[in-house]
Enzyme design. Sequence first.
Site, PDB file in Angstrom:
ATOM      1  N   ARG A  46       5.824  19.496  -7.017  1.00  0.00           N
ATOM      2  CA  ARG A  46       7.135  20.070  -7.347  1.00  0.00           C
ATOM      3  C   ARG A  46       7.059  21.040  -8.520  1.00  0.00           C
ATOM      4  O   ARG A  46       7.732  22.042  -8.564  1.00  0.00           O
ATOM      5  CB  ARG A  46       8.127  18.949  -7.651  1.00  0.00           C
ATOM      6  CG  ARG A  46       8.931  18.598  -6.422  1.00  0.00           C
ATOM      7  CD  ARG A  46       9.795  17.426  -6.665  1.00  0.00           C
ATOM      8  NE  ARG A  46       8.987  16.292  -7.101  1.00  0.00           N
ATOM      9  CZ  ARG A  46       9.386  15.031  -7.100  1.00  0.00           C
ATOM     10  NH1 ARG A  46      10.588  14.733  -6.722  1.00  0.00           N
ATOM     11  NH2 ARG A  46       8.599  14.057  -7.498  1.00  0.00           N
ATOM     12  N   LYS A 146      -0.957   5.310   3.733  1.00  0.00           N
ATOM     13  CA  LYS A 146      -0.228   4.125   4.102  1.00  0.00           C
ATOM     14  C   LYS A 146       0.765   3.753   2.984  1.00  0.00           C
ATOM     15  O   LYS A 146       0.547   4.216   1.865  1.00  0.00           O
ATOM     16  CB  LYS A 146      -1.180   2.967   4.395  1.00  0.00           C
ATOM     17  CG  LYS A 146      -2.207   2.740   3.264  1.00  0.00           C
ATOM     18  CD  LYS A 146      -2.194   1.368   2.721  1.00  0.00           C
ATOM     19  CE  LYS A 146      -1.288   1.094   1.613  1.00  0.00           C
ATOM     20  NZ  LYS A 146      -1.804   1.198   0.266  1.00  0.00           N
ATOM     21  N   HIS A 176      -7.610   2.854   4.260  1.00  0.00           N
ATOM     22  CA  HIS A 176      -8.996   3.051   3.814  1.00  0.00           C
ATOM     23  C   HIS A 176      -9.850   1.794   3.921  1.00  0.00           C
ATOM     24  O   HIS A 176     -11.064   1.867   3.871  1.00  0.00           O
ATOM     25  CB  HIS A 176      -9.051   3.671   2.413  1.00  0.00           C
ATOM     26  CG  HIS A 176      -8.811   2.727   1.288  1.00  0.00           C
ATOM     27  ND1 HIS A 176      -7.560   2.360   0.883  1.00  0.00           N
ATOM     28  CD2 HIS A 176      -9.662   2.058   0.481  1.00  0.00           C
ATOM     29  CE1 HIS A 176      -7.661   1.518  -0.132  1.00  0.00           C
ATOM     30  NE2 HIS A 176      -8.928   1.324  -0.397  1.00  0.00           N
ATOM     31  N   LYS A 180     -14.314   1.138   4.951  1.00  0.00           N
ATOM     32  CA  LYS A 180     -15.294   0.492   4.065  1.00  0.00           C
ATOM     33  C   LYS A 180     -16.532   0.104   4.877  1.00  0.00           C
ATOM     34  O   LYS A 180     -16.419  -0.338   6.019  1.00  0.00           O
ATOM     35  CB  LYS A 180     -14.680  -0.758   3.425  1.00  0.00           C
ATOM     36  CG  LYS A 180     -13.659  -0.414   2.349  1.00  0.00           C
ATOM     37  CD  LYS A 180     -12.995  -1.669   1.807  1.00  0.00           C
ATOM     38  CE  LYS A 180     -11.940  -1.303   0.800  1.00  0.00           C
ATOM     39  NZ  LYS A 180     -12.433  -1.252  -0.575  1.00  0.00           N
ATOM     40  N   GLU A 214      -6.692  -9.041  -7.214  1.00  0.00           N
ATOM     41  CA  GLU A 214      -7.043  -7.896  -8.062  1.00  0.00           C
ATOM     42  C   GLU A 214      -6.645  -8.199  -9.501  1.00  0.00           C
ATOM     43  O   GLU A 214      -5.560  -8.730  -9.737  1.00  0.00           O
ATOM     44  CB  GLU A 214      -6.304  -6.635  -7.618  1.00  0.00           C
ATOM     45  CG  GLU A 214      -6.636  -6.191  -6.214  1.00  0.00           C
ATOM     46  CD  GLU A 214      -5.910  -4.897  -5.844  1.00  0.00           C
ATOM     47  OE1 GLU A 214      -6.571  -3.846  -5.844  1.00  0.00           O
ATOM     48  OE2 GLU A 214      -4.711  -4.933  -5.589  1.00  0.00           O
ATOM     49  N   ASP A 233       2.264  -2.738   0.612  1.00  0.00           N
ATOM     50  CA  ASP A 233       1.092  -2.035   0.075  1.00  0.00           C
ATOM     51  C   ASP A 233      -0.202  -2.603   0.645  1.00  0.00           C
ATOM     52  O   ASP A 233      -1.164  -1.862   0.857  1.00  0.00           O
ATOM     53  CB  ASP A 233       1.109  -2.164  -1.461  1.00  0.00           C
ATOM     54  CG  ASP A 233       0.001  -1.368  -2.134  1.00  0.00           C
ATOM     55  OD1 ASP A 233      -0.232  -0.220  -1.713  1.00  0.00           O
ATOM     56  OD2 ASP A 233      -0.620  -1.890  -3.081  1.00  0.00           O
ATOM     57  N   HIS A 238      -3.616  -3.083   4.950  1.00  0.00           N
ATOM     58  CA  HIS A 238      -5.043  -3.417   4.876  1.00  0.00           C
ATOM     59  C   HIS A 238      -5.375  -4.797   5.453  1.00  0.00           C
ATOM     60  O   HIS A 238      -6.318  -4.959   6.211  1.00  0.00           O
ATOM     61  CB  HIS A 238      -5.517  -3.394   3.425  1.00  0.00           C
ATOM     62  CG  HIS A 238      -5.314  -2.086   2.727  1.00  0.00           C
ATOM     63  ND1 HIS A 238      -5.488  -0.874   3.344  1.00  0.00           N
ATOM     64  CD2 HIS A 238      -4.968  -1.793   1.449  1.00  0.00           C
ATOM     65  CE1 HIS A 238      -5.263   0.109   2.473  1.00  0.00           C
ATOM     66  NE2 HIS A 238      -4.940  -0.429   1.320  1.00  0.00           N
ATOM     67  N   LYS A 324      -1.657  -8.578  -7.680  1.00  0.00           N
ATOM     68  CA  LYS A 324      -2.058  -7.822  -8.865  1.00  0.00           C
ATOM     69  C   LYS A 324      -2.144  -8.767 -10.051  1.00  0.00           C
ATOM     70  O   LYS A 324      -1.463  -9.803 -10.092  1.00  0.00           O
ATOM     71  CB  LYS A 324      -1.005  -6.755  -9.180  1.00  0.00           C
ATOM     72  CG  LYS A 324      -0.775  -5.755  -8.065  1.00  0.00           C
ATOM     73  CD  LYS A 324      -1.961  -4.834  -7.890  1.00  0.00           C
ATOM     74  CE  LYS A 324      -1.720  -3.800  -6.806  1.00  0.00           C
ATOM     75  NZ  LYS A 324      -2.939  -3.241  -6.267  1.00  0.00           N
TER      76      LYS A 324
END
Length: 464
Positions: A46, A146, A176, A180, A214, A233, A238, A324
Amino acid sequence: MATTKTVFVLFGATGDLARRMVLPAFYTLAIEGLLPADWVLVGNGRGDVAHEDFRRRVHDALVEFGPHPGKGPWHEFEQRLLFAGGGFTTDSPGSLLDVIGGARRRLGPKAELVHYLAVPPQTFPELTRALGEHGLAAGARVVYEKPFGTSPKDFRSLNRIVHAVLDESQVYRIDHFLGKEATQNLHVIRFANELYAAMWNREHVESVQIDVPETLGVENRAGFYDATGAVLDMLVTHLFQVAAEIAMEPPASLGAADLQSARERVIRSFRPLDPAEVVRGQFDGYRDITGVRPRSRTDTFVAARLWIDNPRWKGVPFLLRTGKRMAASEQRVTMVLRTPRRPLTGLSPQTNTLTFSLAGDGAIELGLLAKTPGVELRVEPATLGLPLDQLPGNEPLPPYVRLIHDVLLGDRSLFTRPDGLAAAWRTVQPILQAPPRLAKYPQGSWGPPAARKLAAPHRWLLGQ
Ligand code: BG6
Protein backbone atom coordinates in the site's frame (compact mmCIF):
# COMPACT_ATOMS: atom_id res chain seq x y z
CA MET A 1 7.23 -26.48 -18.32
CA ALA A 2 9.83 -24.20 -16.80
CA THR A 3 9.33 -20.55 -17.54
CA THR A 4 12.25 -18.74 -19.14
CA LYS A 5 11.23 -15.14 -18.62
CA THR A 6 9.12 -14.33 -15.63
CA VAL A 7 7.66 -11.33 -13.91
CA PHE A 8 7.12 -12.41 -10.32
CA VAL A 9 4.65 -10.11 -8.51
CA LEU A 10 4.84 -10.34 -4.74
CA PHE A 11 1.75 -8.92 -3.02
CA GLY A 12 2.42 -8.10 0.62
CA ALA A 13 6.10 -7.63 -0.24
CA THR A 14 6.93 -5.63 2.88
CA GLY A 15 4.99 -7.95 5.23
CA ASP A 16 6.30 -10.50 7.68
CA LEU A 17 5.68 -13.57 5.53
CA ALA A 18 7.48 -12.10 2.53
CA ARG A 19 10.45 -11.10 4.68
CA ARG A 20 10.69 -14.36 6.60
CA MET A 21 9.86 -16.89 3.91
CA VAL A 22 9.26 -15.79 0.35
CA LEU A 23 12.16 -13.40 -0.26
CA PRO A 24 14.73 -15.70 1.42
CA ALA A 25 13.38 -18.57 -0.71
CA PHE A 26 13.70 -16.47 -3.83
CA TYR A 27 17.28 -15.56 -3.01
CA THR A 28 18.09 -19.21 -2.34
CA LEU A 29 16.74 -20.08 -5.78
CA ALA A 30 19.03 -17.41 -7.24
CA ILE A 31 22.05 -18.85 -5.41
CA GLU A 32 21.18 -22.36 -6.57
CA GLY A 33 20.73 -21.19 -10.18
CA LEU A 34 17.11 -22.34 -10.17
CA LEU A 35 15.42 -19.11 -11.25
CA PRO A 36 14.28 -18.58 -14.85
CA ALA A 37 16.92 -17.33 -17.26
CA ASP A 38 15.53 -13.79 -17.08
CA TRP A 39 13.20 -12.41 -14.42
CA VAL A 40 12.03 -9.39 -12.49
CA LEU A 41 10.42 -9.37 -9.04
CA VAL A 42 7.88 -6.61 -8.46
CA GLY A 43 7.00 -6.04 -4.82
CA ASN A 44 3.56 -4.60 -4.16
CA GLY A 45 2.17 -2.88 -1.11
CA ARG A 46 0.00 0.00 0.00
CA GLY A 47 2.81 2.38 0.85
CA ASP A 48 4.95 4.16 -1.67
CA VAL A 49 8.39 2.66 -1.45
CA ALA A 50 11.11 3.67 -3.90
CA HIS A 51 12.80 0.79 -5.77
CA GLU A 52 16.03 1.61 -3.93
CA ASP A 53 14.27 1.46 -0.56
CA PHE A 54 12.68 -1.84 -1.40
CA ARG A 55 16.07 -3.28 -2.31
CA ARG A 56 17.40 -2.13 1.03
CA ARG A 57 14.49 -3.78 2.81
CA VAL A 58 15.05 -7.04 0.95
CA HIS A 59 18.72 -6.82 1.86
CA ASP A 60 17.80 -6.35 5.55
CA ALA A 61 15.39 -9.27 5.42
CA LEU A 62 18.14 -11.50 4.03
CA VAL A 63 20.58 -10.33 6.70
CA GLU A 64 18.00 -11.28 9.32
CA PHE A 65 16.57 -14.49 7.85
CA GLY A 66 19.27 -15.59 5.40
CA PRO A 67 20.79 -16.54 3.09
CA HIS A 68 23.12 -13.65 3.87
CA PRO A 69 23.34 -11.29 0.86
CA GLY A 70 27.12 -11.23 1.36
CA LYS A 71 26.97 -14.69 -0.19
CA GLY A 72 25.81 -15.23 -3.73
CA PRO A 73 24.78 -12.96 -6.53
CA TRP A 74 23.29 -10.07 -4.51
CA HIS A 75 24.42 -7.32 -6.84
CA GLU A 76 22.84 -8.89 -9.90
CA PHE A 77 19.79 -9.93 -7.86
CA GLU A 78 18.98 -6.49 -6.52
CA GLN A 79 18.93 -4.96 -10.00
CA ARG A 80 15.92 -7.15 -10.69
CA LEU A 81 13.87 -5.93 -7.73
CA LEU A 82 11.23 -3.26 -8.31
CA PHE A 83 8.46 -1.87 -6.17
CA ALA A 84 4.94 -0.84 -7.17
CA GLY A 85 3.15 1.09 -4.42
CA GLY A 86 -0.29 2.56 -3.98
CA GLY A 87 -2.00 -0.78 -3.29
CA PHE A 88 -3.92 -2.84 -5.81
CA THR A 89 -7.73 -2.99 -5.82
CA THR A 90 -10.49 -3.33 -8.39
CA ASP A 91 -10.92 0.46 -8.28
CA SER A 92 -7.28 1.35 -8.54
CA PRO A 93 -4.25 -0.64 -9.64
CA GLY A 94 -1.85 1.82 -7.97
CA SER A 95 1.37 1.85 -9.94
CA LEU A 96 1.44 -1.90 -10.52
CA LEU A 97 0.39 -1.88 -14.19
CA ASP A 98 3.02 0.71 -15.03
CA VAL A 99 5.77 -1.18 -13.23
CA ILE A 100 4.78 -4.51 -14.79
CA GLY A 101 4.66 -2.76 -18.17
CA GLY A 102 8.23 -1.59 -17.59
CA ALA A 103 9.31 -5.10 -16.57
CA ARG A 104 7.70 -6.54 -19.69
CA ARG A 105 9.51 -4.07 -21.88
CA ARG A 106 12.72 -5.25 -20.26
CA LEU A 107 11.99 -8.98 -20.59
CA GLY A 108 9.95 -9.02 -23.76
CA PRO A 109 6.20 -9.45 -24.29
CA LYS A 110 6.32 -13.24 -23.81
CA ALA A 111 7.38 -12.99 -20.16
CA GLU A 112 5.09 -15.05 -17.93
CA LEU A 113 3.38 -13.65 -14.88
CA VAL A 114 3.48 -15.31 -11.47
CA HIS A 115 1.48 -13.60 -8.73
CA TYR A 116 2.26 -14.52 -5.13
CA LEU A 117 -0.37 -13.45 -2.60
CA ALA A 118 1.62 -13.20 0.66
CA VAL A 119 -1.28 -11.34 2.28
CA PRO A 120 -3.97 -12.21 4.85
CA PRO A 121 -6.78 -14.47 3.53
CA GLN A 122 -9.41 -11.74 4.00
CA THR A 123 -7.83 -9.86 1.11
CA PHE A 124 -7.74 -12.78 -1.38
CA PRO A 125 -11.18 -12.11 -2.95
CA GLU A 126 -10.54 -8.45 -3.73
CA LEU A 127 -7.02 -9.09 -5.00
CA THR A 128 -8.24 -11.91 -7.22
CA ARG A 129 -10.99 -9.75 -8.69
CA ALA A 130 -8.47 -6.97 -9.20
CA LEU A 131 -6.18 -9.32 -11.14
CA GLY A 132 -9.10 -10.08 -13.46
CA GLU A 133 -10.24 -6.48 -13.67
CA HIS A 134 -6.83 -5.12 -14.64
CA GLY A 135 -5.98 -7.84 -17.17
CA LEU A 136 -3.31 -9.56 -15.08
CA ALA A 137 -5.00 -12.96 -14.83
CA ALA A 138 -4.80 -14.39 -18.35
CA GLY A 139 -2.11 -17.06 -18.54
CA ALA A 140 -0.72 -16.17 -15.10
CA ARG A 141 0.07 -18.57 -12.25
CA VAL A 142 -1.34 -17.39 -8.94
CA VAL A 143 -0.04 -18.57 -5.59
CA TYR A 144 -2.34 -18.30 -2.55
CA GLU A 145 -0.95 -18.52 0.94
CA LYS A 146 -2.88 -20.47 3.51
CA PRO A 147 -5.49 -20.49 4.94
CA PHE A 148 -7.52 -20.52 1.74
CA GLY A 149 -10.66 -19.00 3.25
CA THR A 150 -11.56 -18.19 6.83
CA SER A 151 -14.64 -20.41 7.26
CA PRO A 152 -16.44 -23.08 5.22
CA LYS A 153 -18.77 -20.43 3.77
CA ASP A 154 -15.96 -18.03 3.06
CA PHE A 155 -13.96 -20.86 1.43
CA ARG A 156 -16.83 -21.60 -0.96
CA SER A 157 -17.26 -17.98 -1.88
CA LEU A 158 -13.49 -17.48 -2.38
CA ASN A 159 -13.36 -20.60 -4.52
CA ARG A 160 -16.15 -19.25 -6.73
CA ILE A 161 -14.39 -15.91 -7.14
CA VAL A 162 -11.08 -17.61 -7.94
CA HIS A 163 -12.69 -19.86 -10.54
CA ALA A 164 -14.53 -16.93 -12.11
CA VAL A 165 -11.16 -15.27 -12.76
CA LEU A 166 -8.75 -18.20 -13.15
CA ASP A 167 -8.73 -21.73 -14.44
CA GLU A 168 -7.92 -24.29 -11.71
CA SER A 169 -4.69 -25.15 -13.55
CA GLN A 170 -3.44 -21.59 -12.85
CA VAL A 171 -4.00 -21.85 -9.11
CA TYR A 172 -1.32 -22.86 -6.56
CA ARG A 173 -2.65 -23.06 -2.99
CA ILE A 174 0.43 -23.33 -0.86
CA ASP A 175 0.73 -25.41 2.29
CA HIS A 176 4.42 -25.41 3.00
CA PHE A 177 4.26 -28.50 5.23
CA LEU A 178 3.72 -30.49 2.03
CA GLY A 179 7.02 -29.15 0.72
CA LYS A 180 9.06 -30.35 3.70
CA GLU A 181 11.60 -33.06 2.95
CA ALA A 182 10.41 -35.34 5.74
CA THR A 183 6.75 -34.90 4.78
CA GLN A 184 7.58 -36.39 1.41
CA ASN A 185 9.15 -39.32 3.23
CA LEU A 186 5.80 -40.02 4.90
CA HIS A 187 4.72 -41.67 1.69
CA VAL A 188 8.11 -42.72 0.32
CA ILE A 189 9.12 -44.76 3.40
CA ARG A 190 5.74 -46.43 3.37
CA PHE A 191 5.61 -47.32 -0.30
CA ALA A 192 9.30 -48.21 -0.67
CA ASN A 193 9.57 -50.59 2.29
CA GLU A 194 7.48 -53.70 2.81
CA LEU A 195 7.95 -53.51 6.58
CA TYR A 196 6.05 -50.23 6.67
CA ALA A 197 3.68 -50.90 3.79
CA ALA A 198 2.50 -53.97 5.70
CA MET A 199 1.88 -52.24 9.03
CA TRP A 200 0.13 -49.13 7.68
CA ASN A 201 -3.38 -49.87 8.93
CA ARG A 202 -5.61 -50.29 11.97
CA GLU A 203 -4.50 -53.84 12.59
CA HIS A 204 -1.01 -52.68 13.58
CA VAL A 205 -1.27 -48.96 14.27
CA GLU A 206 -2.79 -48.03 17.60
CA SER A 207 -2.71 -44.25 17.15
CA VAL A 208 -1.03 -41.52 15.16
CA GLN A 209 0.29 -38.37 16.77
CA ILE A 210 0.92 -35.20 14.79
CA ASP A 211 2.47 -32.84 17.28
CA VAL A 212 3.73 -29.35 16.42
CA PRO A 213 4.37 -27.40 19.62
CA GLU A 214 6.17 -24.08 19.13
CA THR A 215 8.06 -21.90 21.61
CA LEU A 216 7.55 -19.03 19.14
CA GLY A 217 5.07 -16.24 19.92
CA VAL A 218 3.15 -14.00 17.54
CA GLU A 219 4.68 -10.59 18.28
CA ASN A 220 5.69 -9.78 14.67
CA ARG A 221 2.36 -10.74 13.16
CA ALA A 222 -0.20 -10.10 15.88
CA GLY A 223 -2.76 -8.55 13.50
CA PHE A 224 -2.77 -11.55 11.16
CA TYR A 225 -2.64 -14.06 13.97
CA ASP A 226 -5.41 -12.55 16.06
CA ALA A 227 -7.74 -12.72 13.05
CA THR A 228 -6.68 -16.30 12.34
CA GLY A 229 -5.77 -18.40 15.41
CA ALA A 230 -4.38 -21.91 15.71
CA VAL A 231 -7.39 -23.75 14.25
CA LEU A 232 -7.13 -21.90 10.93
CA ASP A 233 -3.39 -21.20 10.93
CA MET A 234 -2.32 -24.76 11.63
CA LEU A 235 -5.09 -27.35 12.15
CA VAL A 236 -7.35 -27.10 9.09
CA THR A 237 -4.23 -26.48 7.01
CA HIS A 238 -0.85 -28.04 7.88
CA LEU A 239 -1.96 -30.69 10.36
CA PHE A 240 -4.82 -31.97 8.18
CA GLN A 241 -2.58 -32.13 5.12
CA VAL A 242 0.01 -34.11 7.06
CA ALA A 243 -2.75 -36.42 8.36
CA ALA A 244 -3.86 -36.93 4.76
CA GLU A 245 -0.30 -37.78 3.70
CA ILE A 246 -0.28 -40.57 6.25
CA ALA A 247 -3.82 -41.77 5.75
CA MET A 248 -4.01 -41.82 1.95
CA GLU A 249 -4.71 -45.05 0.09
CA PRO A 250 -1.84 -46.16 -2.15
CA PRO A 251 -1.95 -44.01 -5.30
CA ALA A 252 -1.69 -45.60 -8.74
CA SER A 253 1.80 -44.11 -8.99
CA LEU A 254 3.92 -41.55 -7.16
CA GLY A 255 3.41 -39.23 -10.12
CA ALA A 256 2.18 -35.74 -9.36
CA ALA A 257 -1.49 -36.12 -10.23
CA ASP A 258 -1.97 -39.56 -8.61
CA LEU A 259 -0.29 -38.52 -5.40
CA GLN A 260 -2.28 -35.34 -5.15
CA SER A 261 -5.57 -37.18 -5.81
CA ALA A 262 -4.87 -39.83 -3.17
CA ARG A 263 -4.08 -37.19 -0.56
CA GLU A 264 -7.09 -35.07 -1.37
CA ARG A 265 -9.48 -38.03 -1.56
CA VAL A 266 -8.83 -39.34 1.95
CA ILE A 267 -9.75 -35.99 3.49
CA ARG A 268 -13.32 -36.79 2.50
CA SER A 269 -13.22 -39.64 5.04
CA PHE A 270 -12.23 -37.31 7.91
CA ARG A 271 -15.11 -37.34 10.39
CA PRO A 272 -16.32 -33.84 11.37
CA LEU A 273 -14.60 -33.00 14.66
CA ASP A 274 -16.57 -33.50 17.84
CA PRO A 275 -16.19 -30.34 19.98
CA ALA A 276 -15.94 -32.65 23.02
CA GLU A 277 -12.74 -34.06 21.49
CA VAL A 278 -11.09 -30.70 20.87
CA VAL A 279 -9.25 -28.49 23.37
CA ARG A 280 -8.65 -24.83 22.55
CA GLY A 281 -6.25 -22.70 24.55
CA GLN A 282 -4.82 -19.21 24.78
CA PHE A 283 -1.50 -18.53 26.50
CA ASP A 284 -1.36 -16.17 29.47
CA GLY A 285 -0.32 -12.69 28.40
CA TYR A 286 -1.48 -13.10 24.78
CA ARG A 287 -3.96 -10.23 25.10
CA ASP A 288 -1.20 -7.84 26.23
CA ILE A 289 0.60 -8.12 22.89
CA THR A 290 0.41 -4.98 20.74
CA GLY A 291 -1.97 -5.65 17.87
CA VAL A 292 -4.04 -8.25 19.76
CA ARG A 293 -7.57 -7.22 20.77
CA PRO A 294 -7.74 -6.74 24.56
CA ARG A 295 -10.65 -9.19 24.88
CA SER A 296 -9.52 -11.54 22.13
CA ARG A 297 -10.99 -15.07 22.10
CA THR A 298 -8.47 -16.26 19.51
CA ASP A 299 -6.95 -19.70 20.13
CA THR A 300 -3.17 -19.96 20.27
CA PHE A 301 -3.37 -23.70 21.00
CA VAL A 302 -5.49 -26.51 19.68
CA ALA A 303 -5.48 -30.25 20.27
CA ALA A 304 -7.93 -32.57 18.59
CA ARG A 305 -8.79 -36.23 18.23
CA LEU A 306 -9.53 -36.89 14.57
CA TRP A 307 -11.18 -40.07 13.28
CA ILE A 308 -10.92 -41.30 9.74
CA ASP A 309 -13.95 -43.28 8.70
CA ASN A 310 -12.60 -45.81 6.26
CA PRO A 311 -11.66 -49.50 6.55
CA ARG A 312 -7.94 -48.77 6.93
CA TRP A 313 -8.21 -46.38 9.87
CA LYS A 314 -11.52 -47.13 11.57
CA GLY A 315 -11.04 -46.78 15.34
CA VAL A 316 -7.49 -45.38 15.16
CA PRO A 317 -7.28 -41.93 16.78
CA PHE A 318 -5.20 -39.32 15.00
CA LEU A 319 -4.08 -36.96 17.77
CA LEU A 320 -3.25 -33.50 16.50
CA ARG A 321 -1.74 -30.76 18.64
CA THR A 322 -0.10 -27.39 18.09
CA GLY A 323 0.32 -24.15 19.98
CA LYS A 324 2.37 -21.02 20.43
CA ARG A 325 4.61 -20.28 23.42
CA MET A 326 4.73 -23.90 24.44
CA ALA A 327 7.52 -25.73 26.24
CA ALA A 328 9.37 -26.92 23.12
CA SER A 329 9.56 -26.52 19.36
CA GLU A 330 9.06 -29.80 17.53
CA GLN A 331 7.30 -31.06 14.43
CA ARG A 332 6.78 -34.75 15.00
CA VAL A 333 4.58 -37.29 13.31
CA THR A 334 4.51 -40.65 15.06
CA MET A 335 2.86 -43.91 14.13
CA VAL A 336 2.39 -45.73 17.43
CA LEU A 337 2.22 -49.49 16.93
CA ARG A 338 0.12 -51.83 19.00
CA THR A 339 1.81 -53.66 21.87
CA PRO A 340 1.97 -57.46 21.38
CA ARG A 341 0.07 -59.29 24.15
CA ARG A 342 1.97 -62.60 24.01
CA PRO A 343 4.36 -64.28 24.64
CA LEU A 344 6.09 -61.35 26.40
CA THR A 345 3.94 -59.66 28.97
CA GLY A 346 4.16 -56.34 30.74
CA LEU A 347 5.74 -54.51 27.79
CA SER A 348 5.70 -50.72 28.01
CA PRO A 349 3.02 -49.29 25.73
CA GLN A 350 3.76 -46.74 23.01
CA THR A 351 7.38 -47.80 22.60
CA ASN A 352 7.27 -49.37 19.15
CA THR A 353 7.02 -46.29 16.99
CA LEU A 354 7.95 -44.81 13.64
CA THR A 355 8.56 -41.08 13.92
CA PHE A 356 9.15 -38.46 11.28
CA SER A 357 10.58 -35.17 12.45
CA LEU A 358 9.46 -32.60 9.89
CA ALA A 359 11.60 -29.75 11.22
CA GLY A 360 14.66 -28.58 9.29
CA ASP A 361 15.99 -31.14 6.85
CA GLY A 362 13.96 -33.83 8.59
CA ALA A 363 14.74 -37.07 10.40
CA ILE A 364 13.26 -40.52 10.81
CA GLU A 365 13.36 -42.40 14.10
CA LEU A 366 12.43 -45.93 15.03
CA GLY A 367 11.43 -46.73 18.56
CA LEU A 368 11.56 -50.37 19.52
CA LEU A 369 12.00 -52.77 22.41
CA ALA A 370 15.13 -54.88 22.57
CA LYS A 371 16.74 -57.28 25.01
CA THR A 372 19.54 -55.68 26.94
CA PRO A 373 22.58 -58.00 26.79
CA GLY A 374 22.91 -59.99 30.00
CA VAL A 375 21.70 -63.14 31.69
CA GLU A 376 18.32 -61.74 32.57
CA LEU A 377 15.52 -61.06 30.13
CA ARG A 378 15.44 -57.30 30.35
CA VAL A 379 13.48 -55.64 27.55
CA GLU A 380 14.25 -51.94 27.20
CA PRO A 381 13.11 -49.20 24.82
CA ALA A 382 15.70 -48.10 22.25
CA THR A 383 15.76 -45.57 19.44
CA LEU A 384 17.41 -45.65 16.03
CA GLY A 385 17.71 -42.33 14.24
CA LEU A 386 18.27 -41.29 10.63
CA PRO A 387 18.79 -37.57 10.07
CA LEU A 388 17.94 -37.12 6.39
CA ASP A 389 20.83 -34.73 5.85
CA GLN A 390 23.17 -37.65 6.50
CA LEU A 391 22.02 -39.54 3.44
CA PRO A 392 24.80 -39.46 0.85
CA GLY A 393 24.37 -36.97 -1.97
CA ASN A 394 21.53 -35.17 -0.25
CA GLU A 395 20.64 -31.70 -1.49
CA PRO A 396 17.79 -30.56 0.73
CA LEU A 397 15.73 -27.56 -0.25
CA PRO A 398 13.76 -25.63 2.36
CA PRO A 399 10.00 -26.02 1.74
CA TYR A 400 9.32 -22.53 0.39
CA VAL A 401 12.25 -22.85 -2.00
CA ARG A 402 11.01 -26.19 -3.20
CA LEU A 403 7.43 -25.01 -3.65
CA ILE A 404 8.24 -21.76 -5.43
CA HIS A 405 10.46 -23.77 -7.73
CA ASP A 406 7.50 -26.08 -8.39
CA VAL A 407 5.38 -23.03 -9.28
CA LEU A 408 8.01 -21.96 -11.78
CA LEU A 409 8.02 -25.48 -13.23
CA GLY A 410 4.21 -25.61 -13.30
CA ASP A 411 4.13 -28.68 -11.01
CA ARG A 412 1.04 -28.58 -8.79
CA SER A 413 1.44 -31.94 -7.02
CA LEU A 414 2.44 -30.47 -3.65
CA PHE A 415 -0.35 -27.90 -3.65
CA THR A 416 -3.86 -28.34 -2.31
CA ARG A 417 -7.02 -28.74 -4.34
CA PRO A 418 -10.52 -27.38 -3.70
CA ASP A 419 -12.13 -30.82 -3.24
CA GLY A 420 -9.74 -31.69 -0.40
CA LEU A 421 -10.03 -28.23 1.12
CA ALA A 422 -13.84 -28.39 1.01
CA ALA A 423 -13.60 -31.62 3.01
CA ALA A 424 -11.08 -30.09 5.42
CA TRP A 425 -13.44 -27.18 6.09
CA ARG A 426 -16.34 -29.59 6.60
CA THR A 427 -14.24 -31.40 9.20
CA VAL A 428 -13.63 -28.27 11.31
CA GLN A 429 -17.10 -26.81 10.84
CA PRO A 430 -18.49 -28.16 14.16
CA ILE A 431 -15.79 -26.43 16.19
CA LEU A 432 -16.17 -23.17 14.30
CA GLN A 433 -19.92 -23.29 14.87
CA ALA A 434 -19.73 -24.24 18.53
CA PRO A 435 -16.16 -23.48 19.64
CA PRO A 436 -15.04 -25.46 22.68
CA ARG A 437 -14.29 -23.38 25.79
CA LEU A 438 -11.05 -21.40 25.54
CA ALA A 439 -8.72 -22.54 28.35
CA LYS A 440 -5.76 -20.45 29.53
CA TYR A 441 -2.30 -22.00 29.71
CA PRO A 442 0.99 -20.74 31.10
CA GLN A 443 3.71 -19.77 28.63
CA GLY A 444 6.37 -22.47 28.40
CA SER A 445 3.88 -25.25 29.21
CA TRP A 446 2.31 -28.08 27.21
CA GLY A 447 -1.03 -26.27 26.91
CA PRO A 448 -4.23 -26.69 28.89
CA PRO A 449 -4.25 -29.86 31.05
CA ALA A 450 -7.51 -30.96 29.39
CA ALA A 451 -5.50 -31.79 26.27
CA ARG A 452 -3.90 -34.71 28.11
CA LYS A 453 -7.21 -36.53 28.28
CA LEU A 454 -7.47 -36.61 24.51
CA ALA A 455 -4.60 -39.09 24.41
CA ALA A 456 -6.15 -41.41 27.03
CA PRO A 457 -5.72 -44.28 27.75
CA HIS A 458 -2.14 -43.41 26.80
CA ARG A 459 -0.24 -40.14 26.62
CA TRP A 460 1.23 -37.59 24.28
CA LEU A 461 4.73 -38.75 23.45
CA LEU A 462 6.18 -35.25 23.83
CA GLY A 463 6.19 -33.51 27.22
CA GLN A 464 4.33 -34.74 30.32
C1 BG6 B 1 3.12 -21.15 9.33
C2 BG6 B 1 2.23 -20.64 10.42
O1 BG6 B 1 2.35 -21.50 8.21
O2 BG6 B 1 3.85 -22.27 9.80
C3 BG6 B 1 3.06 -20.27 11.63
O3 BG6 B 1 1.51 -19.50 9.96
C4 BG6 B 1 3.95 -21.43 12.04
O4 BG6 B 1 2.23 -19.86 12.69
C5 BG6 B 1 4.72 -21.97 10.86
O5 BG6 B 1 4.84 -20.97 13.05
C6 BG6 B 1 5.48 -23.24 11.28
O6 BG6 B 1 6.16 -23.79 10.24
P1 BG6 B 1 7.74 -23.71 10.02
O7 BG6 B 1 7.98 -24.76 9.04
O8 BG6 B 1 7.98 -22.37 9.50
O9 BG6 B 1 8.39 -23.95 11.33
